[in-house]
Design an enzyme around this catalytic site. Structure first.
Site, short mmCIF file in Angstrom:
data_model
loop_
_atom_site.label_atom_id
_atom_site.label_comp_id
_atom_site.label_asym_id
_atom_site.label_seq_id
_atom_site.Cartn_x
_atom_site.Cartn_y
_atom_site.Cartn_z
N HIS A 60 71.08 39.91 61.59
CA HIS A 60 70.79 39.10 62.77
C HIS A 60 69.36 39.38 63.22
CE1 HIS A 60 75.23 38.47 64.18
NE2 HIS A 60 75.06 38.22 62.89
N GLU A 62 68.14 40.14 66.04
CA GLU A 62 68.04 41.32 66.90
C GLU A 62 68.04 42.61 66.08
OE1 GLU A 62 70.22 38.71 67.13
OE2 GLU A 62 71.22 38.81 69.08
N CYS A 90 75.53 39.04 70.23
CA CYS A 90 76.92 39.26 69.84
C CYS A 90 77.28 40.73 70.09
CB CYS A 90 77.11 38.90 68.36
SG CYS A 90 76.36 40.11 67.23
N CYS A 93 75.18 43.29 67.92
CA CYS A 93 73.80 43.44 68.36
C CYS A 93 73.73 44.12 69.73
CB CYS A 93 73.11 42.09 68.40
SG CYS A 93 72.92 41.37 66.74
#
Length: 169
Positions: A60, A62, A90, A93
């Site tokens: 991701h 992040e 999410c 993260c």
């Protein structure tokens, strides 16, 4: 320690930089999420989603930006940093954000179904964890949301087209 000065114009600017990363991810066929990490007014890390490219569910924006920031700082603790991300994080993260001890997390589009910064739950300020991140939500929200909506509409169109093609064969 003095409280940080929160300049909404800076938030607007840095979210724009995260949006640039999200656009690059979109162009690469990834879910368009972008993130930047800021320390002392300077961007020290930037990333867009790379899940499909790397075939890695943890890639991701992040998570990639966190790794870059840790390398830039030379430590896993990012206590004097702010993360800007185009979509509410999410749970994976958000957990990483707490562990690296971000001072603040700023996000654009809310995710009421799966967001972990106040949407479905709030891991960034979970009372029993050893750190809590300040949260600023909704920065350039409409731009961030529209980018996601466009991407998923395109995906549905591609899926429908593929379904029709397989029915013809």
């Amino acid at each position: 320690m003095k409280d940080p000065i929160i300049d909404r114009e800076s938030d607007h600017y840095f979210m724009g930089e995260a949006l640039r990363q999200a656009l690059k991810a979109h162009e690469a066929g990834e879910v368009p999420v972008g993130a930047v990490v800021v320390r002392a007014g300077q961007i020290i890390a930037r990333a867009g989603n790379q899940v499909e490219l790397l075939k890695d569910a943890t890639a991701h924006a992040e998570m990639l930006a966190i790794t870059q920031a840790e390398q830039a700082v030379g430590d896993w603790r990012l206590t004097d940093c702010t993360l800007y991300v185009t979509k509410e994080p999410c749970p994976m993260c958000a957990g990483a954000m707490v562990h690296v001890r971000f001072q603040r997390v700023v996000f654009g589009a809310r995710d009421p179904k799966a967001g972990a910064a106040g949407g479905a739950l709030n891991l960034l300020q979970f009372p029993t964890l050893n750190h809590r991140c300040a949260i600023t939500a909704g920065v350039r929200e409409e731009e961030c949301r529209q980018l996601l909506l466009t991407f998923f509409a395109e995906q549905r169109g591609k899926n429908e087209q593929a379904r029709r093609q397989s029915e013809r064969n």
